[in-house]
Design a protein around this motif. Structure first.
Motif, PDB file in Angstrom:
ATOM      1  N   GLY A 121      -1.987   3.961  -7.558  1.00 37.24           N
ATOM      2  CA  GLY A 121      -1.885   4.326  -5.943  1.00 37.24           C
ATOM      3  C   GLY A 121      -1.077   3.058  -5.546  1.00 37.24           C
ATOM      4  O   GLY A 121      -0.013   3.152  -4.695  1.00 37.24           O
ATOM      5  N   GLY A 122      -1.534   1.772  -5.672  1.00 36.13           N
ATOM      6  CA  GLY A 122      -0.981   0.939  -5.052  1.00 36.13           C
ATOM      7  C   GLY A 122       0.476   0.608  -5.358  1.00 36.13           C
ATOM      8  O   GLY A 122       1.283   0.147  -4.573  1.00 36.13           O
ATOM      9  N   THR A 132      -2.474   2.174   3.661  1.00 36.85           N
ATOM     10  CA  THR A 132      -3.500   2.045   2.618  1.00 36.85           C
ATOM     11  C   THR A 132      -4.630   2.845   2.636  1.00 36.85           C
ATOM     12  O   THR A 132      -5.679   2.565   1.842  1.00 36.85           O
ATOM     13  N   SER A 133      -4.783   3.943   3.497  1.00 45.25           N
ATOM     14  CA  SER A 133      -6.123   4.627   3.633  1.00 45.25           C
ATOM     15  C   SER A 133      -6.274   5.531   2.399  1.00 45.25           C
ATOM     16  O   SER A 133      -7.418   6.085   2.291  1.00 45.25           O
ATOM     17  N   ALA A 134      -5.206   5.788   1.606  1.00 43.40           N
ATOM     18  CA  ALA A 134      -5.388   6.642   0.359  1.00 43.40           C
ATOM     19  C   ALA A 134      -5.740   5.965  -0.888  1.00 43.40           C
ATOM     20  O   ALA A 134      -5.780   6.358  -1.851  1.00 43.40           O
ATOM     21  N   LEU A 135      -6.086   4.677  -0.709  1.00 42.98           N
ATOM     22  CA  LEU A 135      -5.689   3.552  -1.581  1.00 42.98           C
ATOM     23  C   LEU A 135      -7.281   3.136  -2.088  1.00 42.98           C
ATOM     24  O   LEU A 135      -8.267   3.079  -1.208  1.00 42.98           O
ATOM     25  N   MET A 160      -6.786  -2.025  -4.318  1.00 42.17           N
ATOM     26  CA  MET A 160      -5.405  -1.958  -4.433  1.00 42.17           C
ATOM     27  C   MET A 160      -4.666  -2.151  -3.003  1.00 42.17           C
ATOM     28  O   MET A 160      -3.551  -2.288  -2.702  1.00 42.17           O
ATOM     29  N   ILE A 161      -5.630  -2.193  -2.051  1.00 42.74           N
ATOM     30  CA  ILE A 161      -5.315  -2.358  -0.511  1.00 42.74           C
ATOM     31  C   ILE A 161      -4.410  -3.366  -0.395  1.00 42.74           C
ATOM     32  O   ILE A 161      -3.506  -3.730   0.236  1.00 42.74           O
ATOM     33  N   ASP A 186       0.157  -7.151   1.239  1.00 44.09           N
ATOM     34  CA  ASP A 186       0.640  -8.439   1.116  1.00 44.09           C
ATOM     35  C   ASP A 186       1.872  -8.245   1.328  1.00 44.09           C
ATOM     36  O   ASP A 186       3.034  -8.821   1.835  1.00 44.09           O
ATOM     37  N   VAL A 187       2.433  -7.097   0.645  1.00 40.34           N
ATOM     38  CA  VAL A 187       3.929  -6.653   0.917  1.00 40.34           C
ATOM     39  C   VAL A 187       4.272  -6.398   2.339  1.00 40.34           C
ATOM     40  O   VAL A 187       5.428  -7.064   2.780  1.00 40.34           O
TER      41      VAL A 187
END
Ligand SMILES: Nc1ncnc2c1ncn2[C@@H]1O[C@H](COP(=O)(O)OP(=O)(O)OP(=O)(O)O)[C@@H](O)[C@H]1O
Ligand SMILES: [Mg+2]
Lengths: 250, 293
Positions: free
Chosen positions: A149-150, A174-177, A181-182, A187-188
């Protein structure tokens, strides 16, 4: 806070309302202005209209009233304006929405070739740069189903960035991760913010908001309840609704 | 997919014996009660016959009918595919008028008895459309070799108009079913796909071409394969407008020879052969698609 310079207003939202067929008014007389290189975080309970507002900004939803101007271009009925805005505004979705039948590289290439009219070679060069930037160049030839996912979300970010957008919209990226992996995605996004990208981010990640956001809008019921810096929200939120919400997510 | 071992049980045996019993009973009734004298030996000569001048075996009656059925099915499937894809896409656009056109087409065809449609189309096609297109004129002015080629792929000169009417009729008929297959295929693609493509600035055509259709086609192919099989079966209905396909030939032969059972059983087997080959092809294709997922 960062010392980056904020520019002139790049997004102007004036009195925008959106009612869905069925009568739900998701956004009510919403107005705000966002400067170039600003990072705005939008928070609010489920159903408060965050996604709808974001989707209005790139034309995915049609407001019933009000005006939206992005980098001097009004989002009106003119097809050229709409296309221009779609090109200049990148969007990252909660569910990634990668194209499953294309590799990561092809996902990033497609719009550059079809919309920006680049040659495949030029596009691939740019795509590899972007995939490197999000730290996933070695997966360029994988299909989305082969990625975590991430990783998928990072490809989705690279895909949007490859169009050289002036504004990036993130809808709960990020809420589906899975929790582990968040951070690789955040960071990106933080790097992007530091580079001066104009970003509107719907998220409840307080760490992210604290680190890079310039200000925060708390919305409920389609309206702005309260705005301020993250510090303001942490130290002395004014409205009861805000306090209640923060006590739930912190 | 879970694989289940096929195991032969007592129940299966009983059922098989029961079926054999029924078949035997039917033949018994036919032979004894109707005093029907079966004449299977006569059938092969209606499949193939000796050419009197050259002495070579050439297809006769039933086989010719089968060939016409195949030609009819192939062309009407192609026509149905073109119409179905266009109408299917119409049904999913944002433009109300196009959606309406697609909807009316499908409802019109699905809500009338096929036989009525056939007559309606046939007289409309042969009476209005084909003269307008100048089909007959076109055929008449071709060279002999061109006519031979046309005869191979379509029908001979004398039957050409009829054949084309038949193709249009079945094609439009199939098109309605294919429209629904295409529509549901397109609608099965998650909304996010189109939204992502839209956000990237892709035009509607590019969204369809690079994002929606490549994914939809995978889901459309298996039901489409089934529609092809149905085309073969449904093509028999044009025997009503005297197109000399398998069913028509069978009826002619059965009435003139009175070997009703032999002829119809042969015809049934010929259809079965065709449809079974197709359905094996379809399931092979489905398996391959499933692997590539
Ligand atoms: N396509 C739609 N049709 C009808 N109603 C909709 C549609 N999309 C959203 N809504 C409604 O509009 C309201 C706002 O929805 P929206 O998705 O913008 O909220 P949100 O703040 O993003 O919530 P969440 O945190 O759950 O994502 C909700 O009541 C929702 O049910
Ligand atoms: Mg939302």
């Amino acid at each position: 806070m960062s010392e980056k310079k904020l520019g002139e207003h790049i997004i102007t939202v004036d009195n925008v309302s959106k009612t869905f067929t069925g009568g739900i008014q998701a956004v009510k007389n919403f107005s705000t202005k966002i400067r170039r290189s600003e990072v705005l975080v939008i928070m609010g309970p489920s159903g408060s209209g965050k996604s709808t507002l974001l989707r209005c900004l790139n034309g995915l939803e049609e407001p019933d009233s009000g005006t939206i101007i992005i980098d001097g271009i009004p989002l009106d009925d003119d097809k050229r304006h709409r296309l221009e805005i779609r090109k200049e505004v990148g969007m990252v979705f909660q569910q990634f929405n990668l194209f499953p039948h294309l590799t990561a590289l092809e996902n990033v290439n497609l719009a550059q070739i079809r919309v920006r009219k680049k040659s495949k070679k030029e596009a691939t060069e740019m795509s590899m740069d972007m995939l490197t930037k999000v730290g996933i160049a070695e997966k360029a030839h994988c299909y989305p189903a082969q990625l975590s996912g991430g990783q998928q979300q990072r490809v989705a970010i690279a895909r949007a960035l490859a169009m050289m957008p002036k504004v990036m919209l993130f809808d709960e990226p990020t809420s589906a991760l899975d929790p582990e992996m968040i951070n690789e995605v955040l960071d990106v996004m933080k790097n992007l913010a530091r580079e001066g990208m104009t970003m509107v981010v719907v998220t409840h990640e307080m760490g992210f908001a604290r680190e890079v956001s310039d200000w925060v809008i708390f919305m409920d019921d389609g309206q702005i309840v309260e705005t301020g810096t993250v510090e303001h929200f942490f130290k002395n939120p004014r409205e009861e609704r805000t306090k209640l919400f923060l006590s739930q997510i912190l | 997919m879970l694989k289940q071992k096929v195991r032969f049980k007592l129940l299966d045996l009983i059922l098989i014996i029961f079926c054999i019993g029924i078949v035997y009973f039917i033949f018994y009734r036919i032979n004894v009660q109707l005093e029907y004298r079966s004449n299977w030996a006569a059938i092969p000569r209606y499949l193939l016959r000796k050419d009197p001048s050259t002495g070579k075996l050439i297809p006769n009656y039933l086989l010719l009918g089968l060939f016409t059925t195949i030609r009819l099915s192939v062309w009407s499937t192609l026509l149905g595919l073109v119409v179905g894809v266009i109408m299917g896409i119409f049904r999913t656009t944002k433009i109300l008028f196009l959606r309406l056109v697609g909807r009316i087409y499908v409802e019109f065809i699905r809500n009338l008895p096929p036989l009525v449609l056939i007559f309606l189309f046939y007289y409309f096609a042969s009476g209005q459309i084909l003269p307008l297109l100048g089909v007959e004129e076109f055929i008449r002015t071709r060279s002999a070799s061109a006519q031979a080629i046309l005869a191979f792929f379509f029908a001979e000169k004398a039957l050409f108009t009829q054949f084309v009417s038949g193709v249009i009729t079945i094609g439009l008929f199939e098109g309605a079913f294919i429209t629904e297959v295409v529509r549901s295929g397109i609608e099965s693609i998650e909304r996010g796909q189109r939204e992502a493509a839209y956000s990237l600035g892709l035009s509607w055509l590019d969204q369809m071409r690079f994002i929606i259709m490549p994914q939809a086609i995978k889901r459309i192919l298996p039901p489409l394969g089934n529609e092809f099989i149905s085309t073969v079966k449904r093509s028999s209905i044009v025997s009503a407008i005297s197109i000399q396909e398998l069913t028509f030939q069978g009826r002619q032969l059965a009435t003139s020879t009175l070997w009703v059972f032999e002829v119809w059983i042969t015809v049934a087997l010929m259809y079965l052969m065709l449809t079974l080959i197709l359905s094996f092809a379809v399931s092979a294709m489905e398996k391959r698609l499933r692997i590539s997922d």
